[in-house]
Design an enzyme around this catalytic site. Structure first.
Site: not given
Lengths: 177, 177
Positions: A9, A136, A11
């Protein structure tokens, strides 16, 4: 370990969006919270009691994603993963159309060894397959068929049920020790 | 038929890139070829004997992808598929950074019923999973774990080994008859 296809990922895994978001939250609410404040509480439950809409609006403004800092040790560890495994950068970027070219340019600046072939900007990660996903957000990890690794972030402190990695150093340990 | 997750390509499946490309090829070479000319020959083998570089360069120019025509019947059939199945639009757009926002905007104009959640702009489709993939390129279909459908296009006339659909009407038949 055999060669793995690793889905990473952007961000709050490669790019420190939360640092900017917390600055914007503090600014909008006259506060001075640090990320450690959220260590024992649900980030979203907390911030939605305050003035959160201007913080969200900032995500849509040109430049937000282009200027994020790189998370500590991300470049070095992703480079080593890229050399020994197969790395794809997959970001749920489609909600923020401005972010598409900004994310492409950001990766070109900070992760120039990642080819355009290995970048994917999508809306929903449930169509993504691979061996390991580092993310996240539970919404991305929950439908993943491979091994999910939850990257520690201020907004996921109360989330249970996933193997958590606290840093890129810990990701390195997972793959190489 | 149970609800299927259908992965649909953009160029030469939803958007008529080939029409524009053939115009540009004819212009660059002083020719007047029609797409039917390629019915019995390998498109790439043919065009690479001619002046092809300016044709390729046009793909990188702003506006190329934004202004493509919609392939016949695509809107109506994709809308019906979207209502009865689960549709994701997946385009290998990353080679052409200009195309990212153009493809997003093009879909917004012509396929406004497709949410940003169901759009994916990637480099390599080998990380995509689903039940059916509709695509005009073998490189995308070959690693797909579900059912591949080869969408007929002037550059894939000599390709064998895949179920070929000649039009969106045929795609409709595949799913609904």
């Amino acid at each position: 370990m055999d060669k793995q296809r690793i889905i990473i990922d952007m961000d709050d895994v490669l790019a420190d969006a939360n640092k900017k978001i917390l600055e914007n939250f503090n600014l909008a609410n006259g506060m001075d919270l640090k990320k450690e404040f959220f260590a024992d509480k649900s980030y979203y439950d907390f911030v939605h009691q305050y003035n959160y809409e201007p913080v969200r609006q900032k995500l849509f403004e040109p430049g937000f994603f282009r200027n994020l800092e790189v998370i500590e040790d991300a470049v070095e560890v992703v480079k080593e993963l890229h050399e020994k495994h197969e790395v794809f950068i997959v970001s749920a970027a489609m909600e923020f159309p401005n972010s598409l070219i900004e994310k492409y340019d950001w990766l070109g600046e900070h992760f120039p060894f990642i080819s355009w072939k290995n970048i994917c900007l999508c809306g929903d990660k449930s169509i993504i397959k691979g061996d390991v996903m580092i993310d996240d957000h539970e919404k991305n990890l929950v439908s993943f068929e491979g091994k999910p690794l939850l990257f520690d972030a201020m907004h996921n402190q109360t989330l249970k049920g996933y193997q958590r990695v606290l840093s890129w150093k810990e990701v390195h340990q997972y793959f190489f020790s």
